[in-house]
Motif scaffolding. Structure first.
Motif, short mmCIF file in Angstrom:
data_model
loop_
_atom_site.label_atom_id
_atom_site.label_comp_id
_atom_site.label_asym_id
_atom_site.label_seq_id
_atom_site.Cartn_x
_atom_site.Cartn_y
_atom_site.Cartn_z
N GLY A 122 0.76 -1.23 -0.06
CA GLY A 122 0.12 -0.02 -0.09
C GLY A 122 0.82 1.40 0.10
N THR A 123 0.37 2.30 0.86
CA THR A 123 1.13 3.51 0.91
C THR A 123 2.30 3.29 1.69
OG1 THR A 123 -0.38 4.16 2.68
CG2 THR A 123 -1.06 5.01 0.51
N GLY A 124 2.70 2.34 2.23
CA GLY A 124 3.96 2.01 2.75
C GLY A 124 5.27 2.20 1.93
N ILE A 125 4.71 2.37 0.26
CA ILE A 125 5.73 2.48 -0.57
C ILE A 125 6.39 4.17 -0.56
CG2 ILE A 125 4.24 3.39 -2.41
CD1 ILE A 125 7.22 1.12 -2.96
N SER A 126 5.62 4.97 0.11
CA SER A 126 6.07 6.47 0.29
C SER A 126 7.28 6.66 0.54
CB SER A 126 4.98 7.14 1.40
OG SER A 126 3.49 6.99 0.86
N ALA A 127 7.77 5.88 1.87
CA ALA A 127 9.15 6.15 2.43
C ALA A 127 10.01 5.79 1.58
CB ALA A 127 9.24 5.89 3.66
N LEU A 128 9.75 4.50 0.65
CA LEU A 128 10.73 3.86 -0.05
C LEU A 128 11.06 4.30 -1.54
CD1 LEU A 128 9.81 -0.14 0.93
CD2 LEU A 128 11.36 1.63 2.05
N ARG A 129 9.99 4.86 -2.24
CA ARG A 129 10.16 5.63 -3.51
C ARG A 129 11.31 6.52 -3.49
NH1 ARG A 129 7.11 10.31 -6.25
NH2 ARG A 129 7.76 9.84 -8.43
N PRO A 130 11.35 7.41 -2.74
CA PRO A 130 12.52 8.58 -2.78
C PRO A 130 13.83 7.67 -2.53
CG PRO A 130 11.07 8.74 -0.66
CD PRO A 130 10.41 8.09 -1.63
N MET A 131 13.81 6.94 -1.79
CA MET A 131 15.09 5.96 -1.51
C MET A 131 15.69 5.18 -2.81
SD MET A 131 14.70 4.14 2.17
CE MET A 131 14.23 4.99 3.60
N ILE A 132 14.71 4.60 -3.44
CA ILE A 132 15.04 3.96 -4.64
C ILE A 132 15.32 4.87 -5.77
CG2 ILE A 132 14.08 2.74 -6.54
CD1 ILE A 132 12.28 1.31 -4.30
N GLU A 133 14.58 6.04 -5.95
CA GLU A 133 15.07 6.85 -7.07
C GLU A 133 16.36 7.71 -6.70
OE1 GLU A 133 13.21 8.32 -9.39
OE2 GLU A 133 11.26 7.63 -9.40
N THR A 134 16.56 7.90 -5.51
CA THR A 134 18.05 8.25 -5.00
C THR A 134 19.07 7.50 -5.42
OG1 THR A 134 17.15 9.79 -3.28
CG2 THR A 134 19.39 9.41 -3.29
N ILE A 135 18.94 6.23 -5.08
CA ILE A 135 19.89 5.23 -5.40
C ILE A 135 20.27 5.25 -6.88
CG2 ILE A 135 20.32 2.94 -5.45
CD1 ILE A 135 18.62 2.44 -2.76
N PHE A 136 19.28 5.23 -7.66
CA PHE A 136 19.82 5.29 -9.08
C PHE A 136 20.03 6.69 -9.52
CE2 PHE A 136 17.19 1.16 -8.49
CZ PHE A 136 18.21 0.48 -9.16
N GLU A 137 19.77 7.67 -9.01
CA GLU A 137 20.15 8.90 -9.47
C GLU A 137 21.67 8.97 -9.11
OE1 GLU A 137 17.98 11.88 -7.00
OE2 GLU A 137 16.25 11.55 -8.46
N MET A 138 22.22 8.32 -7.96
CA MET A 138 23.44 8.37 -7.61
C MET A 138 24.41 7.26 -8.43
SD MET A 138 23.82 8.57 -3.52
CE MET A 138 22.73 7.09 -3.34
N GLY A 139 23.41 5.96 -9.09
CA GLY A 139 24.19 5.15 -9.58
C GLY A 139 24.63 4.17 -8.71
N THR A 140 24.53 2.83 -9.05
CA THR A 140 24.61 1.71 -8.25
C THR A 140 25.01 0.50 -9.24
OG1 THR A 140 24.45 0.19 -6.54
CG2 THR A 140 22.70 1.04 -7.70
N GLY A 141 25.90 -0.31 -8.93
CA GLY A 141 25.98 -1.60 -9.60
C GLY A 141 25.32 -2.81 -8.89
N ARG A 142 24.81 -2.40 -7.63
CA ARG A 142 24.14 -3.51 -6.72
C ARG A 142 22.80 -3.82 -7.17
NH1 ARG A 142 27.98 -6.24 -3.73
NH2 ARG A 142 29.45 -4.67 -2.96
N ASN A 143 22.21 -4.83 -6.88
CA ASN A 143 20.77 -5.21 -7.28
C ASN A 143 20.00 -4.64 -6.08
OD1 ASN A 143 20.98 -7.27 -9.42
ND2 ASN A 143 22.12 -8.48 -8.51
N VAL A 144 18.83 -4.11 -6.62
CA VAL A 144 17.77 -3.60 -5.98
C VAL A 144 16.61 -4.17 -6.06
CG1 VAL A 144 16.67 -1.38 -5.14
CG2 VAL A 144 19.37 -1.18 -5.83
N TYR A 145 16.14 -4.66 -5.20
CA TYR A 145 14.74 -5.53 -5.19
C TYR A 145 13.73 -4.90 -4.50
CZ TYR A 145 17.45 -9.52 -6.43
OH TYR A 145 18.32 -10.25 -7.08
N LEU A 146 12.53 -4.64 -5.14
CA LEU A 146 11.27 -4.08 -4.50
C LEU A 146 10.09 -4.85 -4.62
CD1 LEU A 146 9.66 -1.79 -3.13
CD2 LEU A 146 9.02 -0.94 -5.43
#
Length: 267
Positions: A187-211
């Motif tokens: 549900g809306t528990g995604i609210s806090a995670l969405r900016p984290m995920i966006e920021t991770i890929f803005e910074m760039g990472t070679g690690r796997n990210v699962y949602l």
């Protein structure tokens, strides 16, 4: 040190010793403090000493939260509604233009103040947009039919003004990404995670990210198109919706915790 705090506070201190005093709460105007700097130093020492006053919350003209390791100032500001849209049948996205920029970390929240029929309401909402979107924040609101606050939030009109305070919260993104990351939300528990995920890929990472995202039905997957697009652009982002109450859904069905075990093997 606690006596130092009391000497500068004019109103009643609420201190629950029955529950080993996990929290010390005080409401006061800044004007009642004789020496604000000394007060802050006193309560900072109190918290850092590891005493039973594990958390102190003081409501001034602005808001301040003191946790054991750091002070987070929650300043009041205003925002103008720039748009509201229903992303799913029950979840609305409220986009707000801030009267001034605020600094926040992915995962933090703001307080929204509403006056409904003469009754004041204060509601915390995670900031669902990344810090890179300067001057704007987005809130993800679950509309509860009997809920006056959520009903008001999803019915806001463009141009309306809101009073907020923030940012607050210590559930934030770890700055250094050294391992693969697993996010799980419903549900809306995604609210806090969405900016984290966006920021991770803005910074760039070679690690796997699962949602792993749980919903009752396919039409209740919040930010579905956005996460699907992110997955097409980044092979190391794995978006796995999990649906619990739609038998004909073509993807993963059941509960998030069970599906995680299919994708992530214990070492």
């Amino acid at each position: 040190l606690l006596s130092d705090v009391r000497s500068f506070i004019k109103k009643e201190i609420l201190y629950n010793k029955e529950e080993k005093a996990e929290r010390l709460i005080e409401r006061s105007d800044a004007t009642t403090l004789k020496n604000r700097e000394l007060l802050l130093r006193s309560i900072s020492h109190l918290a850092n000493a590891g005493t039973e006053a594990a958390q102190i919350l003081i409501l001034f003209d602005n808001k301040m939260i003191l946790n054991k390791k750091r002070i987070i100032l929650m300043e009041k500001f205003t925002a103008t509604v720039s748009g509201v849209r229903m992303d799913t049948p029950t979840v609305g996205l409220v986009r707000l233009k801030l009267d001034r920029p605020i600094e926040f970390s992915p995962g933090q929240y703001v307080l929204v103040y509403l006056n409904l029929n003469g009754e004041k309401h204060t509601k915390p909402y995670s900031i669902a947009s990344p810090p890179s979107e300067k001057g704007f924040i987005e809130l993800c609101i679950k509309h509860v039919p009997e809920g006056p606050v959520s009903g008001r939030m999803v019915s806001l009109r463009k141009g309306e003004s809101l009073e907020l305070a923030g940012p607050g919260g210590i559930f934030t993104l770890q700055e250094t990404i050294d391992n693969d990351i697993i996010f799980a939300a419903t549900g809306t528990g995604i609210s806090a995670l969405r900016p984290m995920i966006e920021t991770i890929f803005e910074m760039g990472t070679g690690r796997n990210v699962y949602l792993f995202f749980g919903a009752k039905s396919g039409d209740e997957i919040v930010y579905k198109k956005e996460f699907e697009l992110l997955a097409t652009k980044n092979r190391n982002f794995h978006f796995i919706p999990v649906i619990s109450r739609e038998p004909g859904y073509p993807g993963e069905k059941g509960h998030v915790q069970d599906v995680i075990e299919k994708y992530i093997k214990s070492p």
